[in-house]
Enzyme design. Structure first.
Site: not given
Ligand SMILES: Cc1cc2nc3c(=O)[nH]c(=O)nc-3n(C[C@H](O)[C@H](O)[C@H](O)COP(=O)(O)OP(=O)(O)OC[C@H]3O[C@@H](n4cnc5c(N)ncnc54)[C@H](O)[C@@H]3O)c2cc1C
Length: 460
Positions: A39, A42, A444
């Protein structure tokens, strides 16, 4: 050569889990390596915990105004432990749901740290046992997210914190400075001001949500100020550090004089940064331009079987953008690449109180592009449902090309703006003309009538 997996996805956030799920659904053998929790940010440290808090505050606000609707209730009390228990339950349930969904589709989930060894090998180190193993694969998808940006003048500590710690506070702070008036900044101000904290936002630019339609961002500023939030724009923080049991924040105000604030917590939300080492990736042939990894419009790195998606790709820092990129790349790998993602068609949602939604151009962007435009506007005060709900403070602005009456952008602030804006996606993405959008029958009384009300007004 026979590989262990068709694809190894590194990271189990919205980008990685969506990519792995679609690959598995398409019949590919896929491993998803996640070192913390499925997850990603996010679900565990971003969208879900922050929206859980925002909903608590929304409920509190409803209770506080119940009297206006003829319901007598006593002064509500906040039980912070229970607020957090509910938030944590949401995270846990959604996390196990997502894990089950991926596993049922056939994704092999590994709770491990992953490192790319070469273009067809990922070394994983299991978190529980420390055991290391090489996984061979035809494709690698990097979906490792981003991390909070701290600059040298902001020293992270017990009281100077990032959004991660903000979502785990043991008690509600009495005072808080939020450095940065972007999305997380205004959402946090909405949460904690609603819970009774005296919040101050310090923003370097002239507006909070600087990329937003200026009129909408001014509306939000006024609404937050009405809730007691101090907002200092054109103000720059020069230092933020722990000082005893407080955070000490020094900043230059709009007039250029230096001010110091001592607060319980200082949240630094000035942006995010990439989560990878460019030199390490360069060793396996993934080139960069000094700022980040070079990607083509199909999210491929310079090593053709290695892709990068989500926050780490740095195209669109939202969970829904990340998911879109995840499914896009999964299709590229398992079938064929579709048309590259059109990022202009991805909406923006801000869950502040009041909420903000945007799709397409703002008025300022239309001006910058030299478009001959007109603006159709309506206040929520003119909407029957908003009136019934006591939510009259809101505005919808529809930007239209004057020459052919095509809808170019929709900007909304007000009750349920983050849901309402989804209706506007169709108008913008399918380039509806004003009369085509008006040619539907609205129910409405519904909030969605704000669009009809705006389109029926004379444009400015
Ligand atoms: C406080 C906050 C509130 C937010 N609210 C919203 C919202 O309401 N709506 C929205 O759309 N976006 C929101 N965002 C932005 C959203 O969380 C991110 O854009 C989203 O999580 C990006 O997804 P991702 O899969 O790219 O990365 P991430 O969610 O960061 O997931 C990356 C994963 O990779 C794992 N990882 C990293 N390196 C390694 C490795 N070498 N080996 C194994 N695992 C690894 C990490 O542990 C992590 O779980 C929010 C962000 C924050 C900080």
């Amino acid at each position: 050569m026979e590989y262990d997996f068709n694809t190894v996805v590194i990271g189990g956030g919205p980008a990685g889990s969506r990519c792995a799920y679609v690959l598995a659904k398409n019949g590919k053998k896929v491993a998803m390596v996640e070192m913390v929790a499925v997850g990603g940010v996010c679900l565990n440290r971003g969208c879900i915990p922050s929206k859980s808090y925002l909903y608590t505050v929304e409920l509190l606000n409803y209770i506080k105004k119940a009297k206006l609707f003829g319901i007598e209730v006593g002064e509500p009390e906040i039980n912070w432990e229970k607020v957090n228990a509910k938030k944590n339950r949401n995270v846990k349930m959604l996390g196990s749901g997502l894990t089950r969904k991926c596993e049922n589709a056939g994704v092999e989930i590994m709770h491990a740290h992953a490192k790319i060894k070469d273009k067809n090998t990922v070394t994983v180190k299991f978190i529980e046992t420390g055991e290391e193993k090489d996984l061979t694969c035809e494709n690698i998808v990097i979906a490792i997210g981003s991390k909070p940006l701290f600059l040298p003048f902001t020293e992270q500590g017990e009281h100077v914190i990032s959004s991660t710690e903000m979502l785990e506070l043991e008690k509600i702070p009495e005072t808080m400075v939020v450095i940065g008036g972007g999305v997380t900044g205004v959402e946090t101000a909405s949460i904690f001001s609603g819970l009774g904290t005296k919040v101050t936002i310090i923003e370097r630019q002239s507006h909070i949500l600087p990329w937003q339609d200026k009129e909408i961002s001014e509306r939000l500023r006024k609404a937050l100020e009405k809730k007691g939030v101090n907002i200092y724009t054109n103000s720059e923080v020069s230092s933020a550090k722990d000082s005893g049991d407080k955070a000490e924040v020094v900043y230059k105000n709009e007039e250029g004089s230096e001010e110091t604030l001592l607060v319980d917590k200082c949240l630094v939300v000035i942006g995010r940064q990439v989560n990878y080492d460019m030199d390490e990736l360069a060793e396996i042939g993934i080139e960069n331009n000094g700022k980040g990894v070079i990607l083509d419009d199909r999210l491929k790195t310079t090593v053709p079987n290695i892709y990068m998606i989500g926050d780490s790709a740095w195209r669109n820092l939202t969970a829904y953008g990340a998911e879109r990129e995840g499914e896009y790349v999964a299709e590229c790998i398992s079938r064929e690449c579709k048309k590259p993602i059109n990022y202009d068609h991805i909406l923006t949602t801000v869950f502040s109180h009041p909420e903000v939604g945007q799709i397409g151009v703002t008025e300022e962007q239309a001006k910058e592009k030299g478009i001959d435009y007109e603006v159709y506007k309506s206040e929520f005060a003119a909407n029957a449902k908003a009136m019934i709900a006591g939510e009259r403070d809101g505005l919808v602005k529809i930007i239209v090309d004057k020459s052919n009456k095509t809808v170019l952008g929709v900007n909304i602030i007000g009750h349920h703006a983050t849901d309402l804006v989804h209706q506007a996606i169709i108008a913008v993405v399918h380039e509806l003309k004003v009369e085509e959008w008006l040619d539907i029958v609205w129910s409405h009384p519904v909030l969605s009538e704000v669009f009809k009300e705006a389109l029926e007004n004379d444009p400015a």
